[in-house]
Write an enzyme that holds these catalytic residues in place. Structure first.
Site: not given
Ligand SMILES: O=C(O)C[C@@H](Cc1ccccc1)[C@H](O)SCc1ccccc1
Ligand SMILES: [Zn+2]
Length: 168
Positions: A44, A49, A89-90, A131-132, A135
């Site tokens: 996501g 971001q 979270c990225l 989560h998105e 943000h």
């Molecule tokens: O920072 C973001 O929004 C991307 C997030 C999205 C996300 C976080 C937690 C749970 C679901 C989605 C993640 O960093 S994407 C990295 C990731 C990859 C596989 C599984 C969970 C998170």
């Molecule tokens: Zn995030």
């Protein structure tokens, strides 16, 4: 690939502006966001971001990375159930914590064809969309933690960033 904004950048704390209409600028932004998300890798990404303070998210929780979903001005109109997921979270790389959220939601938004859609999302897709959308409202997953857990997570993130600086 666009640079991902890191905590504690103030842009991550802003409430983003609604997008008036689908157009070429938004279409190109969506492509750039998907490219950046898959490259991270992530499932996501929200516009703030990549330093764009507008209400746009992209998600793809599929194994084969072939189910891209872009939503403009997404809103959760129904939510039910409960799920605990270890989120990351990225914008806070290296930090993970368990977050409780509704497990079943109905989300309404405009897709990249400019059409208003409503879709049901469950489990990981529901977690990701929530989560998105957080943000877009200047909220980060660590905000859902208790004070002590949040403090520890942010202290750890600070240390990881300082170590990273030393490695440079
Ligand atoms: O920072 C973001 O929004 C991307 C997030 C999205 C996300 C976080 C937690 C749970 C679901 C989605 C993640 O960093 S994407 C990295 C990731 C990859 C596989 C599984 C969970 C998170
Ligand atoms: Zn995030």
């Amino acid at each position: 690939k666009l640079d991902i904004v890191l905590y504690p950048d103030s842009g991550l704390r802003e409430v983003c502006k609604p997008i008036a209409e689908m157009n070429d600028r938004i279409d190109r932004l969506i492509d750039d966001m998907f490219y950046t998300m898959y490259d991270a890798p992530g499932i996501g990404l929200a516009a703030p971001q990549i330093a764009v303070q507008e209400r746009l998210i992209v998600v793809d929780v599929s194994e084969k990375k072939n189910e891209p979903l872009a939503l403009l001005n997404p809103e959760i109109i129904r939510s039910a159930g409960k799920i605990t997921w270890e989120e990351g979270c990225l914008s806070l790389p290296g930090i993970y914590a368990n977050v409780n959220r509704p497990s079943d939601i109905i989300v309404r938004g405009m897709n990249r064809d400019g059409k208003m859609i409503e879709l049901e999302a469950n489990d990981l897709l529901a977690v990701c969309i929530q989560h998105e959308i957080d943000h877009l409202n200047g909220k980060l997953f660590v905000d859902h933690l208790s004070g002590l857990k949040r403090m520890r997570a942010l202290q750890k993130f600070k240390k990881l960033q300082e170590e990273g600086d030393l490695d440079e």
